[in-house]
Motif scaffolding. Structure first.
Motif, PDB file in Angstrom:
ATOM      1  N   THR A 166      23.360 -18.550 -60.187  1.00 21.51           N
ATOM      2  CA  THR A 166      24.803 -18.384 -60.027  1.00 21.51           C
ATOM      3  C   THR A 166      25.470 -19.732 -59.829  1.00 21.51           C
ATOM      4  OG1 THR A 166      24.524 -16.179 -59.064  1.00 21.51           O
ATOM      5  CG2 THR A 166      26.601 -17.299 -58.631  1.00 21.51           C
ATOM      6  N   SER A 194      18.934 -14.953 -66.197  1.00 23.40           N
ATOM      7  CA  SER A 194      20.155 -14.255 -65.786  1.00 23.40           C
ATOM      8  C   SER A 194      21.414 -14.974 -66.245  1.00 23.40           C
ATOM      9  CB  SER A 194      20.187 -14.108 -64.257  1.00 23.40           C
ATOM     10  OG  SER A 194      20.120 -15.376 -63.623  1.00 23.40           O
ATOM     11  N   LEU A 206      25.584 -13.878 -66.289  1.00 21.27           N
ATOM     12  CA  LEU A 206      26.471 -14.602 -65.377  1.00 21.27           C
ATOM     13  C   LEU A 206      27.640 -15.240 -66.116  1.00 21.27           C
ATOM     14  CD1 LEU A 206      23.786 -16.317 -63.118  1.00 21.27           C
ATOM     15  CD2 LEU A 206      25.391 -14.534 -62.402  1.00 21.27           C
ATOM     16  N   ARG A 232      29.972 -13.277 -55.867  1.00 24.16           N
ATOM     17  CA  ARG A 232      29.101 -12.185 -56.304  1.00 24.16           C
ATOM     18  C   ARG A 232      29.798 -11.311 -57.339  1.00 24.16           C
ATOM     19  NH1 ARG A 232      29.776  -6.869 -56.358  1.00 24.16           N
ATOM     20  NH2 ARG A 232      30.617  -6.930 -54.230  1.00 24.16           N
ATOM     21  N   VAL A 233      31.054 -10.972 -57.095  1.00 26.28           N
ATOM     22  CA  VAL A 233      31.804 -10.129 -58.023  1.00 26.28           C
ATOM     23  C   VAL A 233      31.927 -10.823 -59.377  1.00 26.28           C
ATOM     24  CG1 VAL A 233      34.070  -9.145 -58.512  1.00 26.28           C
ATOM     25  CG2 VAL A 233      33.074  -8.899 -56.228  1.00 26.28           C
ATOM     26  N   ASP A 290      28.637 -10.611 -61.312  1.00 24.72           N
ATOM     27  CA  ASP A 290      28.398  -9.278 -61.877  1.00 24.72           C
ATOM     28  C   ASP A 290      29.296  -9.014 -63.090  1.00 24.72           C
ATOM     29  OD1 ASP A 290      26.484  -8.775 -59.982  1.00 24.72           O
ATOM     30  OD2 ASP A 290      27.790  -7.600 -58.667  1.00 24.72           O
ATOM     31  N   ALA A 291      30.510  -9.576 -63.059  1.00 27.88           N
ATOM     32  CA  ALA A 291      31.470  -9.327 -64.133  1.00 27.88           C
ATOM     33  C   ALA A 291      31.334 -10.317 -65.285  1.00 27.88           C
ATOM     34  CB  ALA A 291      32.890  -9.385 -63.579  1.00 27.88           C
TER      35      ALA A 291
END
Length: 381
Positions: A126, A153, A157, A335-336, A339-340
């Motif tokens: 992230t 990931s 991301l 975090r949001v 995820d988006a």
């Protein structure tokens, strides 16, 4: 050639290929231009059959030709390069470099930064994704390699997910692969090559030789073009990929990510030490998931404090001080955004985590890369 022909050719030649990020004229994609009674007929050659950027290129060519004063209509004929033309193009893109030779050697002007951690779950990916986007937003040409082959990931991301829920596959021009671009960041990940079955996305169960070959291909067969910064999102720990990257890129810089927790910081030191053993230089430490301030003013230090500074101190040796470059607080927005697929540095730039990552990007850009030990492209008179 008439003045009209020349004007239309210049306008069309300036159109930029959205994947190669170069003008069509430079890529020899403009085959013919002819203007008769205000009607411009433009013939272009795409790199491959089924080029995913075909519609956009045709539209941009049509718009560019129509912008020339006196042009009343535009006809665009779309063809495909011959094998010989593609071979000439790939050789030109490599800048004369032999096929399968890595362009990020010690003499490269590109800063290569491997983002590492001792253990998983510290938010390294992230952080890397947001750092890449923050650097690109500041005008840097940025590439990103998702070297965490088993736990990739980065595509998700960065929002590199199609309607089928899968990452887009890179376009191939002979042996070259063109990395998809998200938020200005050219990105490659093993997730782009797995079986295209959204119901059963392939897991990667590879051992050392396959991992080594994957890293090598990402570094040699992916056309990133001219980059200011190449980031590598490394897998946690000090296993096969870390060793391979150390062999391929012994001149790379290393950014170590940890959380404030002792269990994470103690292990993070090891990733920095292994990188140093291969000749890489640790440029700093980032403490992620640090204390956050709640709306009522209460400070929540869920993972304790001091881990980042402890790692920086442990890695400082032999007269080389490793700084704590940033402290990124816990953040629901971070975090949001992950995820988006919308990095927090763009989606919520006022968030404390976004501000910390943006400051980290500024700090990295201000450092620059030293010229010691590199050949420069000129000779003294």
């Amino acid at each position: 050639m008439t003045p009209f022909d020349d004007a239309v050719r210049a306008a069309v030649g300036a159109v930029v290929d959205p994947e190669l990020r170069r003008p069509l004229a430079e890529l020899d994609m403009v085959r013919d231009v002819a203007v008769h009674d205000g009607v411009a007929r433009v013939a272009i050659d795409l790199t491959i059959v089924g080029c995913p950027a075909a519609d956009r290129i045709e539209s941009d060519v049509r718009t560019a030709a129509a912008s020339v004063p006196g042009i009343t209509a535009v006809d665009v004929l779309v063809g495909v390069m011959t094998p010989a033309q593609r071979a000439a193009l790939t050789e030109r893109l490599r800048g004369g470099r032999p096929a399968r030779q890595m362009p990020f050697g010690p003499d490269s002007l590109t800063r290569v930064i491997a983002v590492t951690s001792g253990k998983g779950g510290v938010g390294k990916s992230t952080l890397t994704a947001n750092l890449a986007v923050a650097l690109a937003a500041r005008g840097a040409a940025v590439g990103l390699i998702d070297a965490d082959v088993h736990g990739f990931s980065i595509p998700a991301l960065l929002g590199l997910v199609g309607p089928d829920g899968l990452p887009p596959q890179p376009t191939r021009i002979d042996e070259l692969m063109l990395p998809p671009v998200a938020y200005g960041v050219k990105t490659i990940s093993i997730g782009m090559f797995l079986p295209r079955d959204a119901a059963a996305p392939g897991a990667v169960a590879w051992r050392g030789p396959m991992l080594h070959r994957t890293v090598q291909q990402f570094l040699t067969d992916v056309y990133f073009g001219d980059l200011d910064v190449l980031l590598l999102d490394m897998p946690p720990g000090t296993g096969d990929v870390a060793i391979s990257v150390g062999q391929f890129l012994p001149h790379a810089e290393v950014l170590v990510v940890t959380t404030p927790q002792t269990a994470a910081s103690d292990v993070a030191v090891r990733s920095g030490l292994v990188a140093r053993q291969t000749g890489q230089r640790v440029i700093g430490v980032v403490e992620n998931m640090a204390a956050m301030t709640l709306p009522d003013g209460t400070v929540l230090d869920l993972f304790g404090s001091g881990g980042g500074r402890a790692v920086a101190q442990a890695l400082s040796a032999d007269g080389h001080t490793v700084p704590l470059l940033g402290t990124v607080p816990l953040s629901p927005a971070l975090r949001v955004g992950g995820d988006a697929g919308v990095p927090v540095v763009l989606g919520a730039p006022g968030d404390p985590a976004a501000a910390a990552i943006t400051a980290l990007a500024d700090g990295i850009l201000s450092q620059g890369r030293g010229l010691a030990g590199r050949s420069l492209p000129f000779s003294p008179a």
